[in-house]
Design an enzyme around this catalytic site. Structure first.
Site, PDB file in Angstrom:
ATOM      1  N   HIS A   1       0.845  -1.194   0.000  1.00  0.00           N
ATOM      2  CA  HIS A   1       0.000   0.000   0.000  1.00  0.00           C
ATOM      3  C   HIS A   1       0.880   1.243   0.000  1.00  0.00           C
ATOM      4  O   HIS A   1       1.736   1.420   0.878  1.00  0.00           O
ATOM      5  CB  HIS A   1      -0.949  -0.023   1.199  1.00  0.00           C
ATOM      6  CG  HIS A   1      -1.991  -1.084   1.058  1.00  0.00           C
ATOM      7  ND1 HIS A   1      -2.344  -1.941   2.065  1.00  0.00           N
ATOM      8  CD2 HIS A   1      -2.759  -1.423  -0.019  1.00  0.00           C
ATOM      9  CE1 HIS A   1      -3.287  -2.776   1.625  1.00  0.00           C
ATOM     10  NE2 HIS A   1      -3.556  -2.480   0.359  1.00  0.00           N
ATOM     11  N   ALA A   2       0.636   2.105  -1.001  1.00  0.00           N
ATOM     12  CA  ALA A   2       1.557   3.193  -1.294  1.00  0.00           C
ATOM     13  C   ALA A   2       1.809   4.126  -0.115  1.00  0.00           C
ATOM     14  O   ALA A   2       2.938   4.546   0.128  1.00  0.00           O
ATOM     15  CB  ALA A   2       1.024   3.978  -2.496  1.00  0.00           C
ATOM     16  N   ARG A   3       0.760   4.430   0.646  1.00  0.00           N
ATOM     17  CA  ARG A   3       0.912   5.447   1.693  1.00  0.00           C
ATOM     18  C   ARG A   3       1.529   4.916   2.979  1.00  0.00           C
ATOM     19  O   ARG A   3       1.824   5.686   3.892  1.00  0.00           O
ATOM     20  CB  ARG A   3      -0.455   6.037   2.000  1.00  0.00           C
ATOM     21  CG  ARG A   3      -1.491   5.046   2.529  1.00  0.00           C
ATOM     22  CD  ARG A   3      -2.870   5.679   2.520  1.00  0.00           C
ATOM     23  NE  ARG A   3      -3.912   4.772   2.986  1.00  0.00           N
ATOM     24  CZ  ARG A   3      -5.201   5.129   3.061  1.00  0.00           C
ATOM     25  NH1 ARG A   3      -5.576   6.348   2.689  1.00  0.00           N
ATOM     26  NH2 ARG A   3      -6.097   4.282   3.487  1.00  0.00           N
ATOM     27  N   GLU A   4       1.739   3.619   3.071  1.00  0.00           N
ATOM     28  CA  GLU A   4       2.273   3.023   4.293  1.00  0.00           C
ATOM     29  C   GLU A   4       3.803   3.072   4.255  1.00  0.00           C
ATOM     30  O   GLU A   4       4.484   2.057   4.153  1.00  0.00           O
ATOM     31  CB  GLU A   4       1.712   1.595   4.440  1.00  0.00           C
ATOM     32  CG  GLU A   4       0.185   1.594   4.533  1.00  0.00           C
ATOM     33  CD  GLU A   4      -0.484   0.235   4.369  1.00  0.00           C
ATOM     34  OE1 GLU A   4       0.216  -0.791   4.303  1.00  0.00           O
ATOM     35  OE2 GLU A   4      -1.741   0.199   4.286  1.00  0.00           O
TER      36      GLU A   4
ATOM     37  N   ARG B   1      -3.310   4.786  -1.941  1.00  0.00           N
ATOM     38  CA  ARG B   1      -3.165   3.419  -1.417  1.00  0.00           C
ATOM     39  C   ARG B   1      -2.937   2.377  -2.519  1.00  0.00           C
ATOM     40  O   ARG B   1      -2.121   1.466  -2.384  1.00  0.00           O
ATOM     41  CB  ARG B   1      -4.439   3.060  -0.634  1.00  0.00           C
ATOM     42  CG  ARG B   1      -4.638   1.585  -0.289  1.00  0.00           C
ATOM     43  CD  ARG B   1      -5.921   1.412   0.503  1.00  0.00           C
ATOM     44  NE  ARG B   1      -6.357   0.039   0.633  1.00  0.00           N
ATOM     45  CZ  ARG B   1      -6.085  -0.750   1.668  1.00  0.00           C
ATOM     46  NH1 ARG B   1      -5.328  -0.299   2.639  1.00  0.00           N
ATOM     47  NH2 ARG B   1      -6.564  -1.973   1.730  1.00  0.00           N
TER      48      ARG B   1
ATOM     49  N   ASN C   1      -3.765  -5.704  -2.198  1.00  0.00           N
ATOM     50  CA  ASN C   1      -4.040  -6.706  -1.165  1.00  0.00           C
ATOM     51  C   ASN C   1      -5.505  -7.170  -1.139  1.00  0.00           C
ATOM     52  O   ASN C   1      -5.980  -7.714  -0.159  1.00  0.00           O
ATOM     53  CB  ASN C   1      -3.621  -6.195   0.216  1.00  0.00           C
ATOM     54  CG  ASN C   1      -3.167  -7.325   1.123  1.00  0.00           C
ATOM     55  OD1 ASN C   1      -2.628  -8.329   0.655  1.00  0.00           O
ATOM     56  ND2 ASN C   1      -3.408  -7.171   2.426  1.00  0.00           N
ATOM     57  N   ARG C   2      -6.186  -6.941  -2.244  1.00  0.00           N
ATOM     58  CA  ARG C   2      -7.496  -7.564  -2.477  1.00  0.00           C
ATOM     59  C   ARG C   2      -7.482  -8.283  -3.816  1.00  0.00           C
ATOM     60  O   ARG C   2      -8.500  -8.738  -4.293  1.00  0.00           O
ATOM     61  CB  ARG C   2      -8.614  -6.492  -2.511  1.00  0.00           C
ATOM     62  CG  ARG C   2      -8.785  -5.697  -1.234  1.00  0.00           C
ATOM     63  CD  ARG C   2      -9.301  -6.531  -0.078  1.00  0.00           C
ATOM     64  NE  ARG C   2      -9.500  -5.721   1.122  1.00  0.00           N
ATOM     65  CZ  ARG C   2      -8.544  -5.345   1.963  1.00  0.00           C
ATOM     66  NH1 ARG C   2      -7.290  -5.757   1.759  1.00  0.00           N
ATOM     67  NH2 ARG C   2      -8.813  -4.600   3.020  1.00  0.00           N
TER      68      ARG C   2
ATOM     69  N   HIS D   1       2.821  -4.089   6.416  1.00  0.00           N
ATOM     70  CA  HIS D   1       1.880  -2.977   6.204  1.00  0.00           C
ATOM     71  C   HIS D   1       1.957  -2.037   7.405  1.00  0.00           C
ATOM     72  O   HIS D   1       2.719  -2.252   8.338  1.00  0.00           O
ATOM     73  CB  HIS D   1       0.451  -3.508   6.073  1.00  0.00           C
ATOM     74  CG  HIS D   1       0.174  -4.270   4.816  1.00  0.00           C
ATOM     75  ND1 HIS D   1      -0.618  -3.784   3.814  1.00  0.00           N
ATOM     76  CD2 HIS D   1       0.590  -5.496   4.393  1.00  0.00           C
ATOM     77  CE1 HIS D   1      -0.695  -4.673   2.831  1.00  0.00           C
ATOM     78  NE2 HIS D   1       0.028  -5.724   3.158  1.00  0.00           N
ATOM     79  N   SER D   2       1.139  -0.987   7.376  1.00  0.00           N
ATOM     80  CA  SER D   2       0.916  -0.152   8.557  1.00  0.00           C
ATOM     81  C   SER D   2      -0.491   0.410   8.416  1.00  0.00           C
ATOM     82  O   SER D   2      -1.061   0.337   7.331  1.00  0.00           O
ATOM     83  CB  SER D   2       1.944   0.978   8.635  1.00  0.00           C
ATOM     84  OG  SER D   2       1.632   2.027   7.737  1.00  0.00           O
ATOM     85  N   TYR D   3      -1.113   1.006   9.409  1.00  0.00           N
ATOM     86  CA  TYR D   3      -0.673   1.079  10.777  1.00  0.00           C
ATOM     87  C   TYR D   3      -1.700   0.368  11.644  1.00  0.00           C
ATOM     88  O   TYR D   3      -2.771   0.028  11.166  1.00  0.00           O
ATOM     89  CB  TYR D   3      -0.558   2.565  11.212  1.00  0.00           C
ATOM     90  CG  TYR D   3      -1.883   3.320  11.186  1.00  0.00           C
ATOM     91  CD1 TYR D   3      -2.680   3.425  12.324  1.00  0.00           C
ATOM     92  CD2 TYR D   3      -2.354   3.900  10.003  1.00  0.00           C
ATOM     93  CE1 TYR D   3      -3.897   4.108  12.294  1.00  0.00           C
ATOM     94  CE2 TYR D   3      -3.582   4.576   9.971  1.00  0.00           C
ATOM     95  CZ  TYR D   3      -4.334   4.668  11.123  1.00  0.00           C
ATOM     96  OH  TYR D   3      -5.542   5.321  11.083  1.00  0.00           O
TER      97      TYR D   3
ATOM     98  N   TYR E   1     -10.577  -7.258  10.290  1.00  0.00           N
ATOM     99  CA  TYR E   1     -11.832  -7.368   9.561  1.00  0.00           C
ATOM    100  C   TYR E   1     -11.749  -8.528   8.576  1.00  0.00           C
ATOM    101  O   TYR E   1     -10.657  -8.950   8.197  1.00  0.00           O
ATOM    102  CB  TYR E   1     -12.179  -6.085   8.798  1.00  0.00           C
ATOM    103  CG  TYR E   1     -11.001  -5.344   8.197  1.00  0.00           C
ATOM    104  CD1 TYR E   1     -10.329  -5.826   7.095  1.00  0.00           C
ATOM    105  CD2 TYR E   1     -10.569  -4.139   8.745  1.00  0.00           C
ATOM    106  CE1 TYR E   1      -9.260  -5.138   6.538  1.00  0.00           C
ATOM    107  CE2 TYR E   1      -9.495  -3.443   8.202  1.00  0.00           C
ATOM    108  CZ  TYR E   1      -8.844  -3.941   7.104  1.00  0.00           C
ATOM    109  OH  TYR E   1      -7.781  -3.261   6.558  1.00  0.00           O
TER     110      TYR E   1
ATOM    111  N   GLU F   1       1.248  -5.209  10.742  1.00  0.00           N
ATOM    112  CA  GLU F   1       0.773  -3.822  10.635  1.00  0.00           C
ATOM    113  C   GLU F   1       1.600  -3.046  11.643  1.00  0.00           C
ATOM    114  O   GLU F   1       1.389  -3.155  12.849  1.00  0.00           O
ATOM    115  CB  GLU F   1      -0.717  -3.725  10.987  1.00  0.00           C
ATOM    116  CG  GLU F   1      -1.625  -4.245   9.884  1.00  0.00           C
ATOM    117  CD  GLU F   1      -2.393  -3.112   9.219  1.00  0.00           C
ATOM    118  OE1 GLU F   1      -1.779  -2.354   8.422  1.00  0.00           O
ATOM    119  OE2 GLU F   1      -3.587  -2.961   9.490  1.00  0.00           O
TER     120      GLU F   1
END
Ligand code: 9B3
Ligand code: ZN
Ligand code: ZN
Ligand code: ZN
Length: 417
Positions: A176-179, A234, A251-252, A304-306, A356, A378
């Site tokens: 995920h780009a923003r992590e 993301r 990641n989906r 990943h984060s967060y 989730y 995470e």
């Protein structure tokens, strides 16, 4: 209440989250107590532009779940009003996103060059992959496993002392780009390997007996986009047929209950599952590599984060994996290791019940390929800065994470046959 929502909708009809300036944008945290309060959040999200940070999409919001979301500056007051009037308990997590954004770059390292304690842009990371391989030819080699949608080579580092018939652990970062803390960890991991090999006996044993495949950034196009255009991006950057919206959630996008739950079929959503499993060049390249090396790869770790979580399968179903007991025991011990350094608390467990239920994730896919030791990290924090973790936290975050990763690696090494 409903009138209020309509009002917000009208005022915000043309509003769009800005691509590059975050002045006055706010991040709120709410915990809906029941379905009615979940519905309030749903209405909010359908009336104004809301960027969900945790969980990553409005469709994943459930009662009692902690929900962090970002809104446009011009809507922050109205949103706060609505939250007050609806009786939803809320907290302002980040009062001014631009300030938090500026606070990211608080590293003392004042250099434009590569630094392990700074966030490095893609160009800098590429140069680093070449350098670290060139400087450690007996420990590190670089290869290309494919190319991204926008045509960038996807680099993979193989870290370990060469010897015949080695098993391997696969670690990837930057789904995920923003992590941003995620790619920082992959760089840190390689640094620690080359700096402590031959000095630290635990590292030396690990690298003598195992190879580590380290993929520093999976979603390179997205990562570049977070540097050039929108820090909060993301997904990948691929075009979607019949839609003006860009990108798929990598990641989906894996073939693990693909798009059956916790994922969106709408290309405009942040958890869009793509047009088919492995529709993205990046996920296809990763999956192809793992399939080709299935006989050697014994563990799969994805960073990943967060939220400070250590997750294992399944996420696509509430059904427990057949190795639940063993994975849970490993996760507990790894979390304890992690916590021993700076007292950072992690929650661990199967993805579906711990954060989730969501399908198409790489950890579930790897597990179903037969890679038993499959975990999603995470990393920090729990929402104080969220994706905008200050650079001053790179070192402690990577140090503590490394303890958990080394614990898992050692466990895998001791359970090879
Ligand atoms: C999600 C899924 Cl679908 C999975 N299998 N494992 C972990 C996660 C959590 C990450 C995500 O993609 O939402 C956290 Se950013
Ligand atoms: Zn992620
Ligand atoms: Zn996340
Ligand atoms: Zn420290």
């Amino acid at each position: 209440m409903w009138a209020l929502l309509v009002l917000i909708g009208a005022a915000a009809a043309s509003a769009h989250l800005q691509d590059s300036t975050f002045d006055g944008q706010k991040v709120f945290r709410v915990i809906p107590q029941n379905d009615e309060q979940v519905e309030i959040i749903n209405s909010l999200a359908s009336n104004i532009q809301v960027d969900f940070w945790q969980p990553d999409s409005v469709t994943l919001v459930r009662p009692k779940m902690q929900v962090d979301f970002r809104v446009e500056a011009s809507e922050a007051f109205e949103v706060e009003d609505l939250l007050k009037q609806s009786g939803l308990e809320y907290r302002v997590l980040i009062a001014d996103l631009q300030a938090a954004l500026d606070a990211q770059f608080d590293s003392r390292a004042r250099t434009a060059a590569h630094s392990y304690e700074k966030y490095n842009d893609w160009e800098t990371i590429v140069a680093w992959t070449a350098d670290i391989a060139a400087q450690n030819p007996d420990l590190v080699s670089r290869s290309v496993i494919g190319e991204t949608y926008e045509g960038r080579p996807i680099y993979l580092l193989k870290v370990g002392k060469s010897s015949p018939n080695k098993k391997a652990i696969f670690i990837d970062c930057g789904f995920h780009a923003r992590e941003w803390i995620s790619p920082a960890f992959c760089q840190w991991f390689v640094k620690e390997a080359v700096e402590t090999y031959g000095k630290d006996t635990a590292t030396t044993t690990l690298l003598d007996k195992l190879d580590f495949y380290v993929l520093p950034v999976v979603n390179i196009d997205g990562y570049v986009y977070t540097w050039t255009t929108n820090r909060m991006w993301r997904k990948t950057r691929s075009k979607n047929a019949g839609s003006i919206c860009i990108g798929t959630d990598p990641n989906r996008n894996f073939n693990a209950g693909w798009c059956t739950i916790g994922a969106s079929k709408n290309p405009c959503d942040s958890t869009y599952c793509g047009s088919a499993p492995e529709s993205e060049k990046e996920t296809k390249a990763l999956a192809d590599f793992i399939r080709e090396h299935l006989s050697t790869i014994k563990a799969y770790l994805t960073i990943h984060s967060y939220s400070q979580l250590l997750l294992f399968p399944y996420s696509y179903t509430y059904k427990l994996p057949s190795d639940y007991q063993e994975l849970n025991t490993i996760a507990r011990a790894a979390s304890e290791q992690l916590r021993s350094l700076h007292n950072t608390k992690y929650t661990y467990g199967p993805g579906a019940e711990t954060i989730y239920a969501a399908a198409g994730g790489s950890d579930d896919w790897a597990y179903d390929q037969g890679i038993k030791y499959s975990f999603t990290f995470e990393l920090r924090d729990t929402g104080r800065y969220g994706f905008l973790l200050p650079e001053s936290q790179i070192k402690p975050t990577c140090e503590e994470t490394l303890l958990a990763v080394k614990y898992i690696a050692n466990y895998v090494l001791n359970h090879l046959y």
